[in-house]
Scaffold this motif. Structure first.
Motif, PDB file in Angstrom:
ATOM      1  N   ARG A 290       0.683  -1.246  -0.259  1.00  0.00           N
ATOM      2  CA  ARG A 290       0.012   0.158  -0.264  1.00  0.00           C
ATOM      3  C   ARG A 290       1.359   1.048  -0.247  1.00  0.00           C
ATOM      4  O   ARG A 290       0.218   2.632  -0.370  1.00  0.00           O
ATOM      5  N   GLU A 291       1.566   1.081   0.382  1.00  0.00           N
ATOM      6  CA  GLU A 291       2.809   2.413   0.892  1.00  0.00           C
ATOM      7  C   GLU A 291       3.239   2.741  -0.746  1.00  0.00           C
ATOM      8  O   GLU A 291       3.594   3.069  -1.225  1.00  0.00           O
ATOM      9  N   TYR A 293       1.687   1.295  -3.795  1.00  0.00           N
ATOM     10  CA  TYR A 293       1.160   2.014  -4.584  1.00  0.00           C
ATOM     11  C   TYR A 293       1.329   3.662  -4.312  1.00  0.00           C
ATOM     12  O   TYR A 293       1.078   4.346  -5.592  1.00  0.00           O
ATOM     13  N   LYS A 294       1.512   4.213  -3.317  1.00  0.00           N
ATOM     14  CA  LYS A 294       1.532   5.780  -3.113  1.00  0.00           C
ATOM     15  C   LYS A 294       2.803   6.810  -3.684  1.00  0.00           C
ATOM     16  O   LYS A 294       2.969   7.411  -4.244  1.00  0.00           O
ATOM     17  N   LEU A 295       3.856   5.613  -3.239  1.00  0.00           N
ATOM     18  CA  LEU A 295       5.211   6.607  -3.840  1.00  0.00           C
ATOM     19  C   LEU A 295       5.044   6.667  -5.481  1.00  0.00           C
ATOM     20  O   LEU A 295       5.854   6.929  -5.973  1.00  0.00           O
ATOM     21  N   ARG A 297       2.207   6.222  -7.026  1.00  0.00           N
ATOM     22  CA  ARG A 297       1.539   7.642  -7.466  1.00  0.00           C
ATOM     23  C   ARG A 297       1.705   8.655  -7.991  1.00  0.00           C
ATOM     24  O   ARG A 297       1.469   9.317  -9.033  1.00  0.00           O
ATOM     25  N   SER A 298       2.689   9.214  -6.881  1.00  0.00           N
ATOM     26  CA  SER A 298       3.368  10.027  -6.958  1.00  0.00           C
ATOM     27  C   SER A 298       4.554  10.695  -8.060  1.00  0.00           C
ATOM     28  O   SER A 298       4.982  11.843  -8.099  1.00  0.00           O
ATOM     29  N   GLU A 305      -5.026   0.069  -6.753  1.00  0.00           N
ATOM     30  CA  GLU A 305      -5.142  -0.346  -5.127  1.00  0.00           C
ATOM     31  C   GLU A 305      -5.796  -1.960  -5.709  1.00  0.00           C
ATOM     32  O   GLU A 305      -6.375  -1.961  -5.939  1.00  0.00           O
TER      33      GLU A 305
END
Length: 442
Positions: A290-291, A293-295, A297-298, A305
């Motif tokens: 989940r981290e 995904y965030k990394l 996406r940014s 997800e």
RNA sequence: GCCGCGGUAGUAUAGCCCGGCCUAGUAUGCGGGCCUGUCAAGCCCGUGACCCGGGUUCAAAUCCCGGCCGCGGCGCCA
């Protein structure tokens, strides 16, 4: 008079240590031959290196006549005096007095001096010649060293080496990716993984087991990172608190492999493989998917997800982690339940996620592992949830009805570790005799 | 499995789009010659190729179709 091969010295011995002015026997392959009228230079190659032999007409008419007829890659033996020579490669050369040609080579079908001058497909057709190139041979010296380091690590940490069957009566996880074979009058398959058997090893009471052996995948991948037959470094361990224990072992095993490769062959590896990893990472960071995904996406990579990471996302994540953590390796943890096999243990507080991990090395998956579900009732439920029929897993399930400890393990792709360590562009380079959907020979 | 690109001497390539100027160029290899200090030795001479099958055309390495093979991307995975 004749040359006695039992007296043979390796090139490396003659270049370092052997006495100048003494007579020695050398033998090997003709790497290069340069004919200068009454003078012939031969670069002789054995498994330890290359050195120059000089054959002079006024020293030995016979040897000179033989030398003139030589062809590259012929196998020869020579006897002569070791002398210093500023001009010679390595500073020393043998002045030949006797020369024997054991095997004269025909003209070569590929360019073995420079691997980049022949396509990989052609090189693989002529693998035994291709491997005469020290660079290509080095890949397998590194592979052997890495396998040895892994084996040693497991032995030193209480794991028992096991050898499981590669002919199996049922596919491990269902699915179409297994090779079918005919076993006398019964259908059978080639094992795609020792997964179920290594769990058996734990449950049998060995507690901690490992295996380095072949795995077969019938998936028709046309990529630079897939083989239909590869070497899997598998381990499984009982009585764990969590999958963290498994990751720690995977981490240490992989780091010791890299360390061994660098310690034994670092200098030569750097010489031949400009993109090699040139130091051992101190540790491997862990991030949840989940981290990740965030990394991603940014960084502008679109990810879904709850889905697995695409190969592009994995590559990108490798770059991000290298930048942010200065780490070439990263554990991605807590994969979604829906993309993991039935035996994976789900998180107790978040059942849509699992106690599992992938290990990425320079953006490529080199290992997968996690904690396994050891509770019989839960396993049955998970099988059903994956649309599999528990009836087909009776043997496997029965292991969990007679005392199975909490356990977990991982599988590491040996060729992928070698490939990423050296920075190879194609996994076929890291396999002695690669098999892919098209290639079945040699 | 789907998609894209490709297949020219032993090897690696140029030519293909825009058919004829291709008797198919170059490098390397191979054969021969000269040479006692080379080091991917050099110089001279020679040698050798359009993947297979069908089609279009006066004419095909070049265009079209099929096959086989190669390379890569994706899905998936180690």
């Amino acid at each position: 008079m004749a040359i006695r091969l039992s007296e043979r010295k390796y090139v490396a011995e003659l270049l370092h240590g052997a006495k100048i002015g003494e007579k020695y026997v050398v033998a090997g392959w003709v790497d290069t031959i340069r004919i200068h009228g009454k003078l012939v230079f031969i670069i002789l190659r054995d498994r330890t290196g290359k050195m120059q032999l000089v054959v002079k007409r006024n020293i030995s008419e016979n040897a000179w006549r033989e030398a003139k007829k030589l062809s590259p890659e012929s196998v020869i033996g020579a006897k002569g005096i070791l002398v210093e020579s500023k001009a010679a490669l390595g500073g020393r050369e043998i002045v030949v007095e006797e020369l024997v040609v054991y095997s004269k080579a025909d003209p070569l079908p590929i360019d073995i001096k420079d691997h980049s001058k022949t396509t990989l497909a052609k090189r693989l057709d002529w693998r035994f010649l291709d491997l005469r190139n020290p660079r290509n041979q080095l890949i397998f010296l590194v592979e052997a060293e890495m396998a040895r380091a892994a084996r040693e690590y497991f032995y030193n940490n209480g794991f028992v080496e096991i050898y499981t069957s590669k002919i199996v009566g049922a596919a491990t996880e269902g699915g179409a990716e297994v090779f079918s074979i005919v076993y006398f009058d019964k259908p059978a398959f080639l094992a795609q993984s020792p997964q179920l058997y290594k769990q058996m090893g734990v449950i049998s009471g060995f507690e901690k087991v490992f295996e380095i052996g072949p795995a077969f995948r019938a998936e028709p991948h046309h990529t630079t990172r897939h083989l239909t037959e590869y070497t899997s470094v598998d381990f499984e361990m009982g009585f764990i608190d969590s999958y963290e224990d498994v990751m720690r072992v995977a981490e240490q095993a992989v780091l010791s492999m890299i360390q061994a490769g660098l310690e034994r062959y670092g200098k030569r590896v750097r010489e031949f493989f400009p993109n090699t990893l040139d130091r051992v990472p101190r540790s491997i960071p862990r991030i949840t998917i989940r981290e990740a995904y965030k990394l991603l996406r940014s960084s502008g990579v679109s990810v879904e997800e709850g889905e697995d990471l695409s190969s592009e996302a994995e590559r990108k994540l490798g770059e991000i982690v290298l930048r942010e953590y200065d780490a070439p390796l990263v554990f991605v943890t807590e994969y979604p339940w829906r993309v993991r096999p039935f035996y994976t243990m789900r998180k107790s507080d978040e059942p849509e996620w699992t106690y599992s991990f992938d290990l990425l090395f320079r953006g490529l998956e080199i290992a997968t592992g996690g904690q396994r579900e050891h509770r019989y009732e839960v396993l049955v439920k998970q099988l059903e949830e994956k649309g599999l029929n528990p009836k087909n897993f009776e043997w496997y399930l029965s292991m969990f009805r007679y005392g199975a400890p909490p356990h977990g393990g991982a599988g590491i792709g040996l060729e992928r570790v070698v490939m990423q360590f050296l920075g190879l562009g194609n996994i076929r380079e890291a396999r002695l005799l690669p098999r892919d959907p098209e290639r079945l020979v040699p």
